[in-house]
Design an enzyme around this catalytic site. Structure first.
Site, short mmCIF file in Angstrom:
data_model
loop_
_atom_site.label_atom_id
_atom_site.label_comp_id
_atom_site.label_asym_id
_atom_site.label_seq_id
_atom_site.Cartn_x
_atom_site.Cartn_y
_atom_site.Cartn_z
CG ASP A 40 27.18 45.43 10.50
OD1 ASP A 40 27.62 44.42 11.09
OD2 ASP A 40 27.87 46.18 9.79
CG ASN B 255 30.41 42.07 12.22
OD1 ASN B 255 29.77 42.74 11.42
ND2 ASN B 255 30.66 40.78 12.04
CG ASP C 193 29.95 42.19 8.36
OD1 ASP C 193 28.90 42.81 8.65
OD2 ASP C 193 30.02 40.94 8.37
CG ASP D 97 25.80 41.03 13.09
OD1 ASP D 97 25.12 41.52 14.00
OD2 ASP D 97 26.85 41.54 12.67
CG ASP E 117 11.63 31.76 6.58
OD1 ASP E 117 10.85 31.00 6.01
OD2 ASP E 117 11.65 32.99 6.41
CG ASP F 280 10.31 29.97 1.34
OD1 ASP F 280 9.92 31.14 1.29
OD2 ASP F 280 10.91 29.40 0.40
CD GLU G 121 6.17 32.28 0.53
OE1 GLU G 121 6.35 33.36 -0.06
OE2 GLU G 121 6.98 31.33 0.43
CG HIS H 168 11.05 38.17 3.06
ND1 HIS H 168 10.04 37.55 3.75
CD2 HIS H 168 11.51 37.26 2.17
CE1 HIS H 168 9.90 36.32 3.31
NE2 HIS H 168 10.77 36.11 2.34
CG ASP H 169 9.01 37.16 -0.64
OD1 ASP H 169 10.20 37.36 -0.93
OD2 ASP H 169 8.57 36.05 -0.29
#
Length: 555
Positions: A23, A25, A27, A31, A100, A201, A258, A323-324
């Site tokens: 990150d 910035n 928040d 990003d 993706d 995907d 995928e 990520h899955d």
């Protein structure tokens, strides 16, 4: 197709989940400027391609996999100018960009869907899948992958739309030629902007049966049933070939599908060269299935079967993490007593296999699963649905949370652990998902300074793969060790041969003399901190890569 894209064999692909990477910035959300700031780190690691999980405009119902603007950047991640700066920096470093591509469904906030739902006779009416009510109810008994019915009613049309995933992810109607043209135009647009490839995907579900018959599968606790046959229908393969012929092959871009492919034969339908569909594929296996069925013996069987099936007529995506999935060292290794050596073993095994290796962010420092205190701490739709279905089946809240934690995709989505500070150096704000508390022990800063860390093992492996033709293009032969937990194989070209041994257990195992006699110089051991390979008895989770001895010339 593979011969035209021989460059894919030299890739080591690093997957970035942008919300959790860095990150810039403050928040609490990763990003694109954050990725740019960490690009030197990735260059140092040695990777030469990045796969970005979706960065498109999205309301984030499914963390970016619900797209409301295919040619825009999500505001939380930055701007298109940020993406272009990152693209240019990647090109300067020789790092290819893989985006993706989510085209089975869009967000229900996409302009296409907003128009499609407005009436039955609008310009986008056929862009999605609509059906009339049946006896005042859903058109059939199908379950959504995220729980509940796969149908959602829209009063404006007096019809239901189909969504295999979240109700905020309506399935696109690939049977509509005008929709396909819109999608092809969008893909071409990204290639024009400098994208080198796409990870596509949930691509196995494009074609739908016209009659939508009821499922005969057992109902889930909420009463709905998963479809009998939705994945891999002939129409789906036809649509994939159309994409390939229109864009992928003419534009020389890499494609990774995928796919839902429970057998090697079905996997081959997507990736055999003569099928002209994808360059390689990532088979999706539900985490609960993988946890229940995984073993070293099954791992060896599956790899050997797919290798023999595709050798000479296809290519392989090699991965343990994404990520899955739960974190690989927690799923396949030992994230407690043998955390470091088992993390290295998994790396050494994977990077020794034929195919293109994928590294998921944090894998290179051995990040582990997390046990968040409450279901309210989880963000993942699938985790929340698993918890809900477990409660409906009669589990206690404590047991339901234990089960949800085990399979949660949020295990892989906790923020990247850059240092030992409270937020792991990920953000100066409050992170969107809690940081794993073990960042005090497992972090990039400490491992970059440690010559024997998991991170340094990855650097060595990636460098070895780049200079070893056996690892990037060599043949593979599995060797019989007499023990299911001890996996051994050779990688060879006419000019070079390597032999590898991998102890997938917490026990000491002995390399058979007949196999060890071929081993020459030890190139790398998962016990490098302890001085490396010591002898025929492999320690728990020890992995060793040797050069094969060259035969002595005749006297």
């Amino acid at each position: 197709m593979i011969k035209e894209k021989d460059w894919i064999k030299d890739l080591v692909i690093y997957q970035i989940y942008p919300r959790s990477f860095y990150d810039a910035n403050g928040d609490g959300i990763g990003d694109l400027p954050g990725v740019l700031q960490k690009l030197d780190y990735l260059e140092e690691l040695g990777i030469n391609a990045i796969w970005f999980s979706p960065v498109y405009r999205s309301p984030n119902d499914d963390n970016g996999y619900d797209i409301s603007g295919y040619q825009e950047i999500m505001e939380e991640f930055g701007t298109m100018e940020d993406w272009e700066r990152l693209r240019d920096a990647c090109k300067e470093k020789g790092i290819r960009i893989i985006m993706d591509l989510v085209v089975n469904h869009s967000s229900d906030e996409h302009p296409w869907f907003l128009e499609s739902r407005s009436s039955r006779d609008n310009d986008k009416s056929e862009y999605y899948i609509w059906r009339d009510p049946l006896d005042g109810h859903e058109p059939n008994n199908w379950a959504s992958a995220f729980g509940g019915s796969a149908w959602e009613y829209v009063p404006e049309r007096g019809q239901y739309y189909f969504h295999y995933f979240s109700k905020k992810q309506p399935d696109l109607n690939w049977a509509c030629p005008r929709l396909r043209e819109e999608i092809f135009h969008m893909i071409d647009w990204w290639v024009d902007k400098g994208v080198d490839g796409f990870r596509v995907d949930a691509i196995s579900y494009l074609d739908k049966p016209r009659d939508f018959p009821d499922s005969t599968q057992p109902p889930q606790p909420d009463g709905y049933s998963f479809p009998d046959t939705l994945a891999g229908r002939p129409g789906t393969h036809a649509y994939i070939r159309e994409m390939n012929q229109r864009i992928y092959t003419p534009r020389n871009v890499l494609t990774v599908g995928e796919v839902s492919a429970p057998t090697v034969e079905e996997l081959g339908n997507y990736v055999r060269t003569d099928r002209e569909e994808f360059d390689m594929a990532i088979p999706f296996v539900p985490p609960v299935v993988e946890i229940d069925t995984w073993s070293p013996d099954k791992l060896r069987h599956d790899i050997e079967e797919s290798y023999e099936a595709l050798k000479g007529n296809g290519w392989w995506a090699r991965f343990f993490s994404n990520h899955d999935k739960p974190r690989q060292v927690s799923l396949y290794g030992d994230d407690a007593q043998y955390w470091e050596v088992s993390a290295k073993l998994l790396a050494m095994f994977l990077h020794s296999l034929p195919g293109t290796p994928f590294v998921y962010q944090g894998e290179e420092i051995g990040m582990t699963n997390v046990k968040l205190p409450s279901i309210e701490d989880y963000n993942d739709l699938d985790t929340i649905n698993t918890y809900r279905q477990s409660l409906l089946s009669g589990m206690t809240p404590e047991a339901a949370l234990t089960r949800a934690r085990l399979i949660s995709r949020d295990n892989a989505r906790t923020p990247m652990q850059w240092d030992d500070s409270e937020q792991g150096g990920f953000t100066t704000g409050t992170p969107w998902l809690k940081v794993n508390p073990n960042t005090a022990k497992i972090n990039v800063k400490a491992q970059r300074q440690d010559p024997h860390s998991v991170y340094q093992c990855y650097r060595q492996l990636i460098a070895l793969r780049k200079k070893s033709p056996s690892l990037s293009r060599g043949d593979m032969t599995f060797l019989e060790t007499g023990c299911k937990e001890l996996i051994a194989f050779t990688r060879s070209t006419p000019g070079e041969a390597l032999i590898t041994f991998h102890n997938f257990s917490g026990q000491e195992l002995t390399i058979p003399d007949a196999l060890l006699s071929a081993a020459g110089e030890a190139l790398l051991s998962s016990y490098d901190r302890e001085g490396g390979y010591r002898g025929p008895v492999l320690r728990p989770y020890e992995s060793v890569i040797f050069r094969v001895k060259k035969p002595k010339p005749p006297q």
